[in-house]
Design an enzyme around this catalytic site. Structure first.
Site, PDB file in Angstrom:
ATOM      1  N   ASP A   1      39.695  42.253  49.873  1.00 45.21           N
ATOM      2  CA  ASP A   1      40.727  43.267  50.072  1.00 45.21           C
ATOM      3  C   ASP A   1      40.900  43.656  51.532  1.00 45.21           C
ATOM      4  OD1 ASP A   1      38.232  44.498  50.102  1.00 45.21           O
ATOM      5  OD2 ASP A   1      38.736  46.020  48.613  1.00 45.21           O
TER       6      ASP A   1
ATOM      7  N   GLN B   1      35.539  43.223  47.545  1.00 43.20           N
ATOM      8  CA  GLN B   1      34.545  42.276  48.037  1.00 43.20           C
ATOM      9  C   GLN B   1      33.192  42.435  47.349  1.00 43.20           C
ATOM     10  OE1 GLN B   1      35.531  42.785  52.607  1.00 43.20           O
ATOM     11  NE2 GLN B   1      34.442  40.899  52.212  1.00 43.20           N
ATOM     12  N   HIS B   2      32.364  41.395  47.492  1.00 44.72           N
ATOM     13  CA  HIS B   2      30.929  41.416  47.175  1.00 44.72           C
ATOM     14  C   HIS B   2      30.571  41.369  45.691  1.00 44.72           C
ATOM     15  CE1 HIS B   2      30.770  42.489  51.350  1.00 44.72           C
ATOM     16  NE2 HIS B   2      31.105  43.744  51.158  1.00 44.72           N
TER      17      HIS B   2
END
Length: 498
Positions: free
Chosen positions: A243, A80-81
């Site tokens: 994820d 992520q991110h």
């Protein structure tokens, strides 16, 4: 046949799943290189993701002994991110800046202030910005690489980028979008006004990808990629997700009453919620799930990344490290680790560094340092577990995933520290499995067969009863005392309320 892909921090994993017979036929992985800097920089070259996916795909299909043309759909999970900034030709303008990057900490603090502090963030987004979210990376690129920033045509997350490579479509879904810092997790929509706070020269309508539902397809695999992978000409790519969202599917955590805890590079604890969570604690991220509903989540930045540092310091392999942890006594004879090698997100300590406390000439041994770093990372996860309130406290069992979950001694430490039963799914690559299950869900919905996600997870997600680990009375009591010592150390060193 369906394929699940998980692009993580350390590697990309691929699994081939036979949905009809509820079996994993093949799996493989390929590593990534991490670009690091002392200032908190953590980046990766996106071309490594594509190469890793391609190589792991061919190996997994070969192991499965199937014709790749029998594969019907692919689902992608991603760390992520991360910020993937593309130009008008779809080429990266800068290496992907990752979730664990803390170089943008000051930009994050400035953005929180611009949005009206904690309350302003919650009002606009449903979450409070954290260092590591995508938003501060965009602001950082604007300040440090203005030429690249001005050429941005599309901003994608890691799993979005792999979907783009597979299909040519620039889309996003709500679960992964929740961690950008310019998405309203309650209304499931981009906040264009918030985006323009951090990127006033860019048009959010132009650079932000189109949002799709979790069960919807991104599109079909491009002909040139299909030839590269040996696929047929009608292979769907599902929405995919972050994820953690995909691991929720891969552990069957799609209904209230269950908690998933990941002992991966980072640590995450999350639970399903049918409604947006109005958390009293701003450290809880009120993320959307990638199957519908919400997935309140906390993330700690140092789990196997921290244990790996200590393990490599002594030159131990994984087996030897596990033996050393098991050999040391509970509490590591007074050695305690604050394992913040990468700073920390929960609690919010982006500038923190790692330390070992309580060392003497007698207890400073390899065994105790190995035990202390495992216990310290687990105390951090308990801190996060407690932040989830009733969603966690009412759970009778925690499903454990990630590389650390393979260790019996670590499973016992988690059970004793949290005082709850823990168990592992039989298929440990939960995010990749979740991708394959979501791909099957998307395929059945799109082609009119309509098999529910619940039915798919019931058939495909099994727990490994051999890993069931229950808390033990005296260790639970002793860990309660040691955890309070850990909290006191956080209070004294970092002013984190005990």
């Amino acid at each position: 046949m369906y394929v699940g892909v998980d692009c993580g921090t350390q590697s990309t994993k691929v699994v081939v799943v036979d949905i009809e017979h509820a079996a994993i036929l093949g799996e493989a992985s390929r590593p990534h290189h991490l670009i690091e800097g002392d200032n908190g920089k953590r980046e990766q070259d996106v071309s490594e993701w594509v190469a890793a996916l391609t190589e792991a795909f061919h190996e997994a299909v070969s192991e499965a002994r199937i014709d790749a043309r029998d594969i019907r759909a692919i689902g992608v999970s991603g760390q992520q991110h991360g910020m993937v900034a593309l130009d008008a030709d779809g080429l990266p303008l800068h290496p992907a800046k990752l979730w664990c990057d803390t170089e943008t900490a000051l930009h994050n603090e400035a953005l929180i202030e611009q949005l009206g502090g904690r309350e302003g963030c919650l009002d606009k987004l449903g979450v409070v910005l954290q260092t590591g979210y995508t938003a501060s990376k965009v602001a950082w690129l604007r300040d440090t690489h203005p030429d690249a920033y001005r050429r941005i045509a599309t901003l994608l997350l890691p799993h979005d980028y792999l979907n783009f490579w597979l299909t040519g479509e620039r889309v996003a879904e709500c679960g992964d979008a929740s961690g950008t810092g310019y998405f309203d997790t309650r209304t499931r929509s981009w906040r264009h006004d918030v985006f323009q706070t951090m990127a006033p020269e860019l048009s959010p309508e132009a650079v932000l990808p189109r949002l799709i539902d979790s069960h919807a397809p991104v599109g079909r695999v491009r002909p040139e990629v299909a030839r590269l992978l040996g696929l047929g000409d009608d292979v769907l790519v599902s929405s995919g997700g972050g994820d953690n969202m995909m691991a929720a599917i891969g552990t069957g955590n799609i209904a209230p009453g269950m908690v998933t805890l990941s002992l991966g590079t980072s640590g995450t604890v999350y639970a399903h919620s049918a409604e947006p969570m109005e958390a009293e604690d701003a450290q809880v991220a009120n993320f959307c799930a990638s199957h519908g509903g919400w997935l309140p989540l906390i993330c700690t930045m140092n789990v196997t990344s921290a244990t790996t540092k200590v393990r490599e310091l002594f030159g131990f392999d994984l087996v030897t490290f596990g033996e050393r942890v098991a050999r040391a006594p509970l509490g590591a004879e007074g050695v305690m680790a604050l394992p913040f090698f990468n700073g920390e997100r929960v609690p919010a300590l982006p500038h923190a560094t790692a330390s070992f406390e309580g060392m003497t000439s007698l207890n400073t041994t390899a065994d105790n340092l190995c035990r202390a770093v495992v216990e310290g990372t687990t105390f951090g996860l308990r801190y996060g577990f407690e932040r989830l309130g009733e969603l966690a406290s009412q759970a009778s069992q925690v499903r454990l995933v990630g590389g650390g979950a393979k260790s019996a001694v670590w499973r016992q430490i988690v059970a004793d520290v949290l005082d709850v039963d823990v168990i592992c799914p039989r298929i440990t690559e939960a995010a990749a499995l979740g991708g394959a299950i979501q791909a099957a869900w998307c395929d059945t919905q799109t082609r009119g067969r309509g098999e529910s996600l619940a039915a798919l997870t019931e058939r495909l997600v099994e727990v490994d009863l051999d890993t069931l680990t229950r808390p033990r009375g005296e260790p639970v009591r002793r860990y309660q005392e040691l955890y309070q010592r850990y909290r006191q150390a956080l209070a004294e060193r970092y002013d984190v309320a005990p």
